[in-house]
Design an enzyme around this catalytic site. Sequence first.
Site, PDB file in Angstrom:
ATOM      1  N   GLY A  57      11.680   5.261  -7.395  1.00 50.86           N
ATOM      2  CA  GLY A  57      10.466   5.143  -8.209  1.00 50.86           C
ATOM      3  C   GLY A  57      10.282   3.788  -8.874  1.00 50.86           C
ATOM      4  O   GLY A  57       9.575   3.680  -9.874  1.00 50.86           O
ATOM      5  N   ASN A 107       8.597   1.290  -7.695  1.00 53.93           N
ATOM      6  CA  ASN A 107       7.191   0.865  -7.548  1.00 53.93           C
ATOM      7  C   ASN A 107       6.315   1.531  -8.608  1.00 53.93           C
ATOM      8  O   ASN A 107       5.396   0.903  -9.141  1.00 53.93           O
ATOM      9  CB  ASN A 107       6.672   1.149  -6.137  1.00 53.93           C
ATOM     10  CG  ASN A 107       7.036   0.039  -5.174  1.00 53.93           C
ATOM     11  OD1 ASN A 107       6.493  -1.062  -5.252  1.00 53.93           O
ATOM     12  ND2 ASN A 107       7.992   0.300  -4.290  1.00 53.93           N
ATOM     13  N   LYS A 156       7.183  12.291   3.027  1.00 49.09           N
ATOM     14  CA  LYS A 156       6.579  13.419   3.736  1.00 49.09           C
ATOM     15  C   LYS A 156       5.197  12.997   4.179  1.00 49.09           C
ATOM     16  O   LYS A 156       4.468  12.354   3.418  1.00 49.09           O
ATOM     17  CB  LYS A 156       6.513  14.624   2.784  1.00 49.09           C
ATOM     18  CG  LYS A 156       5.645  15.748   3.261  1.00 49.09           C
ATOM     19  CD  LYS A 156       6.189  17.099   2.942  1.00 49.09           C
ATOM     20  CE  LYS A 156       5.348  18.245   3.464  1.00 49.09           C
ATOM     21  NZ  LYS A 156       4.784  18.132   4.800  1.00 49.09           N
ATOM     22  N   ASN A 199      -0.461   3.026   0.922  1.00 51.27           N
ATOM     23  CA  ASN A 199       1.000   3.120   0.984  1.00 51.27           C
ATOM     24  C   ASN A 199       1.561   1.710   0.911  1.00 51.27           C
ATOM     25  O   ASN A 199       0.897   0.752   1.303  1.00 51.27           O
ATOM     26  CB  ASN A 199       1.403   3.771   2.317  1.00 51.27           C
ATOM     27  CG  ASN A 199       2.913   3.868   2.466  1.00 51.27           C
ATOM     28  OD1 ASN A 199       3.632   4.245   1.535  1.00 51.27           O
ATOM     29  ND2 ASN A 199       3.421   3.520   3.639  1.00 51.27           N
ATOM     30  N   HIS A 258       4.726  -0.564   2.360  1.00 58.36           N
ATOM     31  CA  HIS A 258       5.760  -0.541   3.399  1.00 58.36           C
ATOM     32  C   HIS A 258       6.588  -1.819   3.272  1.00 58.36           C
ATOM     33  O   HIS A 258       6.037  -2.908   3.105  1.00 58.36           O
ATOM     34  CB  HIS A 258       5.090  -0.466   4.782  1.00 58.36           C
ATOM     35  CG  HIS A 258       6.082  -0.349   5.891  1.00 58.36           C
ATOM     36  ND1 HIS A 258       6.703   0.840   6.194  1.00 58.36           N
ATOM     37  CD2 HIS A 258       6.583  -1.283   6.739  1.00 58.36           C
ATOM     38  CE1 HIS A 258       7.552   0.631   7.196  1.00 58.36           C
ATOM     39  NE2 HIS A 258       7.486  -0.637   7.551  1.00 58.36           N
ATOM     40  N   ASP A 304       2.144   4.544   9.267  1.00 55.27           N
ATOM     41  CA  ASP A 304       2.043   3.079   9.103  1.00 55.27           C
ATOM     42  C   ASP A 304       0.960   2.442   9.969  1.00 55.27           C
ATOM     43  O   ASP A 304       1.113   1.311  10.435  1.00 55.27           O
ATOM     44  CB  ASP A 304       3.401   2.403   9.444  1.00 55.27           C
ATOM     45  CG  ASP A 304       4.523   2.892   8.547  1.00 55.27           C
ATOM     46  OD1 ASP A 304       4.240   3.242   7.400  1.00 55.27           O
ATOM     47  OD2 ASP A 304       5.673   2.924   9.008  1.00 55.27           O
ATOM     48  N   GLU A 313       7.367  -6.266  -3.495  1.00 54.30           N
ATOM     49  CA  GLU A 313       6.548  -5.046  -3.543  1.00 54.30           C
ATOM     50  C   GLU A 313       6.015  -4.802  -4.955  1.00 54.30           C
ATOM     51  O   GLU A 313       4.868  -4.400  -5.143  1.00 54.30           O
ATOM     52  CB  GLU A 313       7.375  -3.835  -3.124  1.00 54.30           C
ATOM     53  CG  GLU A 313       7.746  -3.821  -1.654  1.00 54.30           C
ATOM     54  CD  GLU A 313       8.548  -2.572  -1.296  1.00 54.30           C
ATOM     55  OE1 GLU A 313       8.230  -1.482  -1.785  1.00 54.30           O
ATOM     56  OE2 GLU A 313       9.508  -2.701  -0.513  1.00 54.30           O
TER      57      GLU A 313
HETATM   58  C1  GRF Z   1       9.889   0.920  -1.025  1.00 57.68           C
HETATM   59  O1  GRF Z   1      10.684  -0.015  -0.358  1.00 57.68           O
HETATM   60  C2  GRF Z   1       8.622   1.163  -0.259  1.00 57.68           C
HETATM   61  O2  GRF Z   1       8.178   0.051   0.439  1.00 57.68           O
HETATM   62  C3  GRF Z   1       9.018   2.231   0.705  1.00 57.68           C
HETATM   63  O3  GRF Z   1       9.887   3.057  -0.019  1.00 57.68           O
HETATM   64  C4  GRF Z   1      10.520   2.292  -1.053  1.00 57.68           C
HETATM   65  C5  GRF Z   1      10.283   3.009  -2.336  1.00 57.68           C
HETATM   66  O4  GRF Z   1      10.987   2.405  -3.382  1.00 57.68           O
HETATM   67  N1  GRF Z   1       7.878   2.914   1.258  1.00 57.68           N
HETATM   68  P1  GRF Z   1      10.858   2.916  -4.868  1.00 57.68           P
HETATM   69  O5  GRF Z   1      11.138   4.414  -4.857  1.00 57.68           O
HETATM   70  O6  GRF Z   1       9.496   2.603  -5.355  1.00 57.68           O
HETATM   71  O7  GRF Z   1      11.931   2.184  -5.631  1.00 57.68           O
END
Ligand code: GRF
Length: 227
Positions: free
Chosen positions: A31, A33, A110, A126, A128, A169, A198
């Site tokens: 989590g 992000n 999921k 999303n 990636h 994706d 990110e």
């Molecule tokens: C990130 O690297 C994102 O790009 C991928 O899953 C990871 C999630 O990281 N889809 P976090 O749970 O936000 O730390």
Amino acid sequence: MLRHFLLFLLKINKFPYKLALNLCVLASGSGTNLKAILNAAKQRKISSKVVLVISNNSKSGALKTASKNKITSFHLSQKQFNSEEEFTSKLLSLFKKHKVDMILLAGYMKMLSPQIIRKFRNRIINIHPALLPAFGGKGMYGINVHEAVLKAGVKTTGATVHFVDEVYDNGAIVIQKEVPVKPGDDAEKLRKRVLRTEHRLYPQAIRLFEEKKVSLRNNKVFIRTPK
Ligand code: GRF
């Protein structure tokens, strides 16, 4: 009268204010992000608000972050429901109840049901951890992505924010940012470097939506730049 004028401005995309969107974040993992998005909101880099967090993993860091920040959150996994349909309608009813404008996937492990994708067409994004369309698709998640990048020997990787459609994706790319692959990198080092990017990229993408700068034509994103 004023209302009509404002609606007219909105229609011609000239409304001077940013949209404050109600965001739902779906996450399965640590989590970070979600944290980055919440920090961006606290620092007023974005005007939107995370109104709902859902995780299919009861131990997800995203759920802890949500409760620390007093954001409504749920551990919801398909296993708690009799069918995919029931699970989907629970999610849809929560989105409706919390007036969700956009769904943000952040490490959500999921696939969303076609019904949700249809209902929120062009309102699900999303992040990636690579430069799509390279190193994407089924099986390309988590550390696998960075291992594949190192195996291929590319010198640049990165992060991508893209629309979500029915294929992994595959949706149109909103924004990307390159990250160098350095000599001596292992997958974990690279993962951490990409993750830092990110954390800046996701709030930037949200801001583009708030500023109504994102438009889609022939499944390609065009970002409106100031004249
Ligand atoms: C990130 O690297 C994102 O790009 C991928 O899953 C990871 C999630 O990281 N889809 P976090 O749970 O936000 O730390």
